[in-house]
Design an enzyme around this catalytic site. Structure first.
Site, PDB file in Angstrom:
ATOM      1  N   LYS A 110       3.015  67.289  64.005  1.00 16.84           N
ATOM      2  CA  LYS A 110       3.573  65.970  64.206  1.00 16.84           C
ATOM      3  C   LYS A 110       4.695  66.000  63.333  1.00 16.84           C
ATOM      4  O   LYS A 110       5.403  65.428  63.642  1.00 16.84           O
ATOM      5  CB  LYS A 110       2.677  64.610  64.165  1.00 16.84           C
ATOM      6  CG  LYS A 110       1.597  64.603  65.652  1.00 16.84           C
ATOM      7  CD  LYS A 110       1.963  64.373  66.786  1.00 16.84           C
ATOM      8  CE  LYS A 110       1.234  64.228  68.033  1.00 16.84           C
ATOM      9  NZ  LYS A 110      -0.512  64.366  68.035  1.00 16.84           N
TER      10      LYS A 110
HETATM   11  C1  LIG Z   1      -0.660  64.740  68.981  1.00 14.28           C
HETATM   12  C2  LIG Z   1      -1.425  65.744  69.234  1.00 14.28           C
HETATM   13  C3  LIG Z   1      -1.887  66.582  70.334  1.00 14.28           C
HETATM   14  C4  LIG Z   1      -1.618  66.650  71.240  1.00 14.28           C
HETATM   15  O1  LIG Z   1       0.204  66.933  72.158  1.00 14.28           O
HETATM   16  P1  LIG Z   1       0.491  66.534  72.437  1.00 14.28           P
HETATM   17  O2  LIG Z   1       2.267  66.690  72.477  1.00 14.28           O
HETATM   18  O3  LIG Z   1       0.793  64.775  72.383  1.00 14.28           O
HETATM   19  O4  LIG Z   1       0.227  66.664  74.441  1.00 14.28           O
HETATM   20  C5  LIG Z   1      -3.053  67.777  70.044  1.00 14.28           C
HETATM   21  N1  LIG Z   1      -3.802  67.658  68.543  1.00 14.28           N
HETATM   22  C6  LIG Z   1      -3.548  66.971  67.379  1.00 14.28           C
HETATM   23  C7  LIG Z   1      -3.932  67.016  66.561  1.00 14.28           C
HETATM   24  C8  LIG Z   1      -2.121  66.309  67.891  1.00 14.28           C
HETATM   25  O5  LIG Z   1      -2.292  65.824  66.561  1.00 14.28           O
END
Ligand SMILES: *Cc1c(COP(=O)(O)O)cnc(C)c1O
Length: 491
Positions: A110
């Protein structure tokens, strides 16, 4: 190039305006009216730095932000905040490649988008001549929250408010959020799961739209419904591809398959955007955990949210309503009203089934499979023992999907697995994978994992030990609107 809503009712707006709004007034998500081609000449592509690749992709997707500004924003967002200048290193592990997306300030992928989003928002505010302050409200399954808090903390003219499910995040994720400093940050636990928190946030937007709630600030979102979050994610697919060409794994133009651990469908959708922009992407493999609503959809054509919600050891993927899927549906739909129809069915009946035509396209571009907690743990152990490489539970889920994909198809394409979090964000699950006892203290658990593997704990997580807990709000989802009202002084 402008943006318009997947529900077809909101008129065309600039990318800066789309970033500021987050969600379209008709409840849809913003999508580009067309995809800019970004097929770079081989020599030029290979000679670019990672920052230059990001700059090209962002300029293509956010054309109203001047290129020179984009360069500056990238520097403000990323400089000295990542463990490596390469931002997202690509490593070979066995016969696969792993794109490590977790070397930012909060140790999850993120950060790639949320380190940059505050700067995109600030610039957009300037371009759109917005006078009000911005209130960023976000629901989190654990990783978005901290990344958004760090990104927006003390950014002028913004406030950041994060809602997380009380029992739905790991101990370290909770500590990360509750220790967040900053004059403009609000952190609040919500009784229930991520979907309850996300629904609450959508209700705030609806209450503003209907006039039921009036705030002195302009509202926006840091969730992956915001187009400003998707754009930087598109960029690292290009970067991974560049690395593969540079390392002579492929020749320029050859297809590459990507495996993505998926929750809200943002990360994998960014891969689809990259493909639409001309990157030679073969199959996108959507990996689900036990909440396999997307695997069911991508294999049967029926999306059904009326199902049990499971708390898993990959909590950032514990989601039943994957918001960004709406953007994919819009891209594949024949008629503009089609998506609004599906979303209405989802709201009213809890499910919808897409046309066979749409499934035919989905089957060409996507593969999907799901993974149980115990399977992910077994894979973590196996990859460690065979390859001496440590993956977190979300990446474990992706690894299982990669296995299933390779078994089901004799794909000749190189496979890139997107690794989305540091294993140290989920130390309890990691210890369980190695059959070690959980000391029931996040920091001790990290220490044990470090002793067992010799892989160093990231500095950013170690530093949390010395921070104070600053937040303790806990509400029922029903109270979410009044909470916002009390905290930021609406009428
Ligand atoms: C948010 C997240 C995901 C999922 O990603 P999306 O874009 O919501 O599909 C997978 N792994 C981790 C560690 C995340 O923080």
């Amino acid at each position: 190039m402008n943006y318009h809503s997947t529900r077809g009712k909101s008129s065309n707006i600039s990318s800066a305006a789309a970033i500021l709004q987050g969600l379209a007034p008709d409840g849809g998500l913003y999508v580009p009216e067309e995809f800019p081609e970004l097929f770079l000449e081989k020599e030029e592509f290979l000679s670019m730095t990672t920052y230059e690749i990001f700059q090209q992709v962002l300029s293509a997707l956010l054309p109203d932000i001047p290129t020179e500004d984009i360069r500056q924003l990238l520097s403000r967002g990323y400089d000295h905040k990542f463990e490596t200048e390469d931002l997202v290193p690509l490593k070979q592990v066995g016969d696969r490649y792993v794109l490590e997306l977790y070397h930012g300030p909060t140790n999850a992928f993120k950060d790639m988008a949320l380190s940059l989003l505050p700067h995109l928002v600030t610039k957009s505010r300037e371009l759109e001549k917005v006078e009000e302050e911005l209130l960023i409200i976000t629901a989190t399954s654990g990783d978005t929250g901290k990344a958004a808090l760090v990104g927006f903390s003390d950014v002028p003219h913004t406030k950041i408010m994060v809602f997380y499910p009380e029992e739905g995040v790991s101990s370290l994720q909770k500590i990360q959020m509750l220790t967040q400093e900053g004059e403009n940050v609000f952190v609040c636990a919500v009784k229930g799961n991520f979907d309850d928190a996300q629904r609450g946030v959508k209700e705030i937007f609806a209450a503003i739209e209907s006039g039921e709630l009036q705030l002195p600030d302009q509202l926006s979102s840091a969730n992956s419904i915001n187009i400003g979050r998707l754009a930087p994610q598109v960029a690292y697919y290009f970067k991974a591809y560049r690395d593969l060409v540079q390392q002579d794994v492929i020749s320029y133009g050859e297809l590459v398959d990507f495996v993505v651990p998926t929750g809200n469908f943002g990360n994998i959708l960014a891969g689809y955007f990259a493909k639409k922009m001309g990157l030679p992407v073969g199959t996108l493999v959507c990996a689900s955990n036990k909440n396999d609503v997307l695997t069911e959809f991508l294999t049967t054509g029926t999306y059904n949210r009326l199902r049990e919600f499971y708390k898993t050891n990959s909590p950032s993927m514990d989601i039943l309503v994957a918001s960004n899927l709406e953007r994919l549906l819009w891209m594949l739909a024949d008629r503009p009203e089609e998506v609004a129809g599906y979303m209405k069915q989802l709201a009213e009946d809890g499910k919808y089934t897409v046309s066979q035509q749409m499934m035919d396209v989905i089957n060409q571009d996507f593969f999907s499979s799901s993974c149980l907690d115990e399977e992910a743990l077994a894979i973590i152990k196996e990859v460690w023992e065979k390859e001496n490489y440590l993956i977190d539970p979300h990446t474990g889920v992706a690894w299982k999907a990669a296995n299933d994909y390779q078994q089901s198809r004799a794909s000749a394409h190189p496979l890139v697995v997107l690794s989305t979090a540091s294993p140290y964000k989920f130390p309890e699950a990691m210890l369980e994978a190695f059959g070690l006892e959980d000391p029931e203290d996040g920091f001790q658990a990290m220490d044990l994992l470090e002793q067992h593997t010799g892989v160093a704990i990231p500095k950013t997580l170690l530093e949390l030990k010395h921070k104070k807990m600053l937040h303790n709000d806990l509400i029922d989802p029903k109270e979410i609107i009044s909470y916002v009202n009390t905290k930021v002084g609406g009428k």
